[in-house]
Motif scaffolding. Structure first.
Motif: not given
Length: 279
Positions: A241-260
């Motif tokens: 569960a902790a690893g999945q939460s971290s993966a979701a956070f990384v995905a959102v952060l990376a998508a934001l950086l890609l957009y920026l």
């Protein structure tokens, strides 16, 4: 020749007013009939005649859309977008068959050794590799067309990414259906797959389409190796569960950086590297 173009059709052809299918019939006949060409030369406006032959050349040279391209257009995708999608290298039959064979082999291996980590380690890498191989001068047969296309470079990248990522996720999902005994654990590859792909894309603008995915893939395998060393008999941390939460956070952060950083794919239209493209 027992048949010749009617006089009124010949005049309409000379003035560019003849419409299909009579136009096609007249074009074909004139290419073989010297008599009708002579009649046309006597009555035709030379400018209109040249225009007609240019129109014929353009029709003959026009690309013929593939079945998949026609299907995409039928579902409402614009012509140019459909062509960019169907030209994506890794959506070709050879790549898809190779991925299917790899997934089938992995599923069979998991069933034999009862180690779902084998599948969970591989599945997130396939979309990452597919996206990495979907653009660039060396692999993309439409590289030049993509680079000069009147579209934002970031949009070109996203068109290819959505197509490849969607296909990869579908194939992985089908493979997951062959592992029903592991329950929700068999689906825990999804968030890491999104995180790896988004991170690889975000880094590609700076590091290029080869180095960025290679580093991301290497980091993923290293993480799994360390997790296995620490807890060889337990569920690996990325799939908890902790690893999945971290993966979701990384995905959102990376998508934001890609957009920026989306403008990098226009200011540096080769994707921030020499010899590759964001198309």
């Amino acid at each position: 020749m027992t048949w010749h173009v009617a006089e009124e059709d010949l005049r309409a052809y000379a003035h560019g007013a003849l419409t299909p299918p009579l136009l096609w019939s007249a074009d074909t006949h004139l290419a073989q009939c010297a008599c009708c060409r002579a009649r046309l030369a006597e009555s035709a406006d030379p400018v209109a005649l040249d225009t007609g032959w240019e129109r014929l050349d353009a029709e003959l040279d026009a690309p013929r859309p593939s079945l998949s391209e026609r299907l995409l257009v039928r579902f409402g995708v614009s012509d140019h977008t459909a062509r960019l999608l169907t030209a994506t290298p890794v959506l070709r039959r050879s790549w898809l068959l190779a991925v299917l064979l790899l997934l089938v082999s992995t599923v069979l291996a998991v069933r034999v050794v009862d180690q779902p980590a084998l599948f969970l380690a591989l599945a997130p890498l396939l979309p990452l590799v597919g996206v990495a191989l979907s653009y660039g001068r060396a692999l993309d047969p439409t590289f030049e067309m993509a680079v000069v296309a009147p579209l934002h470079g970031f949009r070109l990248l996203m068109i290819r990414t959505v197509a490849v990522l969607g296909t990869g996720l579908v194939l992985n999902g089908l493979a997951t259906l062959a592992l029903p005994g592991y329950g929700l654990l068999a689906l825990s590859w999804l968030l890491p797959a999104l995180a790896l792909t988004a991170t690889g894309l975000a880094l590609s603008a700076r590091l290029g389409p080869v180095l960025a995915p290679a580093l991301v893939g290497g980091a993923w395998l290293t993480l799994l190796g360390v997790a296995h060393e620490r807890s060889p008999d337990e569920t690996l941390v990325p799939f908890t569960a902790a690893g999945q939460s971290s993966a979701a956070f990384v995905a959102v952060l990376a998508a934001l950086l890609l957009y920026l950083g989306r403008d990098r794919f226009d200011s540096r239209p080769l994707g921030g590297f020499q010899g590759g493209g964001a198309g």
